[in-house]
Motif scaffolding. Structure first.
Motif, PDB file in Angstrom:
ATOM      1  N   GLY A   8     -20.908   3.000   4.547  1.00  0.00           N
ATOM      2  CA  GLY A   8     -20.967   1.579   4.248  1.00  0.00           C
ATOM      3  C   GLY A   8     -20.374   1.194   2.914  1.00  0.00           C
ATOM      4  O   GLY A   8     -20.705   0.129   2.384  1.00  0.00           O
ATOM      5  N   LYS A   9     -19.499   2.018   2.332  1.00  0.00           N
ATOM      6  CA  LYS A   9     -18.940   1.731   1.015  1.00  0.00           C
ATOM      7  C   LYS A   9     -17.550   1.107   1.122  1.00  0.00           C
ATOM      8  O   LYS A   9     -16.767   1.424   2.001  1.00  0.00           O
ATOM      9  CB  LYS A   9     -18.860   3.017   0.185  1.00  0.00           C
ATOM     10  CG  LYS A   9     -20.213   3.655  -0.103  1.00  0.00           C
ATOM     11  CD  LYS A   9     -21.079   2.723  -0.950  1.00  0.00           C
ATOM     12  CE  LYS A   9     -22.397   3.387  -1.322  1.00  0.00           C
ATOM     13  NZ  LYS A   9     -23.250   2.490  -2.143  1.00  0.00           N
ATOM     14  N   TRP A  10     -17.275   0.233   0.170  1.00  0.00           N
ATOM     15  CA  TRP A  10     -15.991  -0.463   0.097  1.00  0.00           C
ATOM     16  C   TRP A  10     -15.415  -0.298  -1.311  1.00  0.00           C
ATOM     17  O   TRP A  10     -16.160  -0.184  -2.289  1.00  0.00           O
ATOM     18  CB  TRP A  10     -16.161  -1.956   0.363  1.00  0.00           C
ATOM     19  CG  TRP A  10     -16.712  -2.305   1.697  1.00  0.00           C
ATOM     20  CD1 TRP A  10     -18.002  -2.158   2.126  1.00  0.00           C
ATOM     21  CD2 TRP A  10     -15.995  -2.880   2.787  1.00  0.00           C
ATOM     22  NE1 TRP A  10     -18.136  -2.605   3.410  1.00  0.00           N
ATOM     23  CE2 TRP A  10     -16.925  -3.067   3.843  1.00  0.00           C
ATOM     24  CE3 TRP A  10     -14.671  -3.273   2.973  1.00  0.00           C
ATOM     25  CZ2 TRP A  10     -16.550  -3.619   5.067  1.00  0.00           C
ATOM     26  CZ3 TRP A  10     -14.309  -3.834   4.182  1.00  0.00           C
ATOM     27  CH2 TRP A  10     -15.236  -3.995   5.218  1.00  0.00           C
ATOM     28  N   CYS A  11     -14.094  -0.316  -1.391  1.00  0.00           N
ATOM     29  CA  CYS A  11     -13.449  -0.413  -2.700  1.00  0.00           C
ATOM     30  C   CYS A  11     -12.742  -1.760  -2.773  1.00  0.00           C
ATOM     31  O   CYS A  11     -12.505  -2.422  -1.755  1.00  0.00           O
ATOM     32  CB  CYS A  11     -12.476   0.742  -2.935  1.00  0.00           C
ATOM     33  SG  CYS A  11     -11.141   0.879  -1.737  1.00  0.00           S
ATOM     34  N   ILE A  12     -12.419  -2.175  -3.972  1.00  0.00           N
ATOM     35  CA  ILE A  12     -11.862  -3.511  -4.205  1.00  0.00           C
ATOM     36  C   ILE A  12     -10.411  -3.389  -4.651  1.00  0.00           C
ATOM     37  O   ILE A  12     -10.090  -2.617  -5.567  1.00  0.00           O
ATOM     38  CB  ILE A  12     -12.668  -4.260  -5.286  1.00  0.00           C
ATOM     39  CG1 ILE A  12     -14.156  -4.292  -4.908  1.00  0.00           C
ATOM     40  CG2 ILE A  12     -12.122  -5.670  -5.475  1.00  0.00           C
ATOM     41  CD1 ILE A  12     -15.044  -4.791  -6.032  1.00  0.00           C
ATOM     42  N   LEU A  13      -9.548  -4.142  -4.018  1.00  0.00           N
ATOM     43  CA  LEU A  13      -8.152  -4.210  -4.416  1.00  0.00           C
ATOM     44  C   LEU A  13      -7.898  -5.570  -5.057  1.00  0.00           C
ATOM     45  O   LEU A  13      -8.487  -6.576  -4.656  1.00  0.00           O
ATOM     46  CB  LEU A  13      -7.221  -4.024  -3.217  1.00  0.00           C
ATOM     47  CG  LEU A  13      -7.467  -2.797  -2.328  1.00  0.00           C
ATOM     48  CD1 LEU A  13      -6.403  -2.722  -1.243  1.00  0.00           C
ATOM     49  CD2 LEU A  13      -7.490  -1.519  -3.156  1.00  0.00           C
ATOM     50  N   GLN A  14      -7.017  -5.575  -6.035  1.00  0.00           N
ATOM     51  CA  GLN A  14      -6.659  -6.813  -6.699  1.00  0.00           C
ATOM     52  C   GLN A  14      -5.189  -7.124  -6.472  1.00  0.00           C
ATOM     53  O   GLN A  14      -4.342  -6.224  -6.447  1.00  0.00           O
ATOM     54  CB  GLN A  14      -6.940  -6.720  -8.206  1.00  0.00           C
ATOM     55  CG  GLN A  14      -8.428  -6.651  -8.544  1.00  0.00           C
ATOM     56  CD  GLN A  14      -8.655  -6.566 -10.040  1.00  0.00           C
ATOM     57  OE1 GLN A  14      -8.286  -5.592 -10.685  1.00  0.00           O
ATOM     58  NE2 GLN A  14      -9.256  -7.614 -10.598  1.00  0.00           N
ATOM     59  N   THR A  15      -4.907  -8.404  -6.322  1.00  0.00           N
ATOM     60  CA  THR A  15      -3.532  -8.848  -6.131  1.00  0.00           C
ATOM     61  C   THR A  15      -3.448 -10.285  -6.624  1.00  0.00           C
ATOM     62  O   THR A  15      -4.435 -10.851  -7.107  1.00  0.00           O
ATOM     63  CB  THR A  15      -3.121  -8.730  -4.651  1.00  0.00           C
ATOM     64  OG1 THR A  15      -1.734  -9.009  -4.518  1.00  0.00           O
ATOM     65  CG2 THR A  15      -3.916  -9.680  -3.776  1.00  0.00           C
ATOM     66  N   SER A  16      -2.285 -10.892  -6.494  1.00  0.00           N
ATOM     67  CA  SER A  16      -2.168 -12.295  -6.894  1.00  0.00           C
ATOM     68  C   SER A  16      -2.810 -13.172  -5.828  1.00  0.00           C
ATOM     69  O   SER A  16      -2.988 -12.766  -4.680  1.00  0.00           O
ATOM     70  CB  SER A  16      -0.699 -12.675  -7.076  1.00  0.00           C
ATOM     71  OG  SER A  16      -0.013 -12.621  -5.835  1.00  0.00           O
TER      72      SER A  16
END
Length: 205
Positions: A8-16
């Motif tokens: 149940g784990k998620w990672c976070i991506l960043q973008t514009s």
């Protein structure tokens, strides 16, 4: 909704902000289950009466991906040309924080709320469009009430009226004035959508 990652784990991506939805779509198309909450919006084009529907990100700049795909994402970033719109993995120092499904429940709830509000807006818009339609039924035409709860499905004969309101005589001898957009010719399946029914409505004088 995408499935949660391992444990149940998620990672976070960043973008514009402008690349948020394209990134989520590209990741999902590649099998990485990218997700970001979305909502729909209807806007009028500048200097025009035409409106357009468009999809917007509720959390611009952030895309969530199940943590089991993290190694693949690192490899994609290391390629000479990344196959996805530009993004970075959100880190705190040298660590990649993982979040649980409960941590994004608020965003999921916001998306669900937006979906409900959009559907209500679409229903109102379609109702308004239907109400603006005008149909002229000739005297003697057999019609069915297709959009009025109290009389839904009732069949009668046009006894008079105009393109806005028709006088319908029913088998019990009662006559009712009914807006023409609520009617369809009796030979048309009442299950047809208003748009389909309108396309097949016989216009007579």
């Amino acid at each position: 909704m995408v499935e949660e990652g391992r444990a149940g784990k998620w990672c976070i991506l960043q973008t514009s902000a402008g690349r948020t939805l394209p990134l989520a779509r590209a990741l999902s198309a590649a099998g990485y289950e990218g997700w970001t909450p979305r909502r729909m919006e209807s806007r009028r084009r500048p200097r025009s009466t035409v409106t357009i529907d468009r999809e917007l990100a509720i959390a611009p700049g952030f895309v969530f991906v199940p943590s089991r795909h993290l190694d693949d994402l690192w490899r994609a970033l290391a390629l000479p040309v990344c196959p996805f719109p530009p993004f970075s993995v959100f880190t705190v120092g040298r660590r990649v924080p993982e979040i649980s499904g409960t941590d994004i429940q608020g965003l999921k709830a916001e998306e669900t709320k937006a979906d409900i509000e959009w559907q209500a807006f679409v229903d109102r818009r379609e109702k308004k469009l239907k109400r603006s339609q005008r149909y002229l039924y000739g005297r003697g035409t057999v019609v069915r009430v297709a959009d009025q709860d109290s009389m839904l499905g009732m069949v009668g004969v046009v006894a008079g009226g105009n393109d806005r309101v028709a006088q319908i005589e029913f088998s019990n001898g009662h006559k009712w004035n009914i807006e023409t957009w609520r009617l369809i010719p009796d030979h048309v399946d009442a299950a047809l959508s208003g748009k389909d029914a309108a396309a097949r409505t016989a216009m007579a004088s």
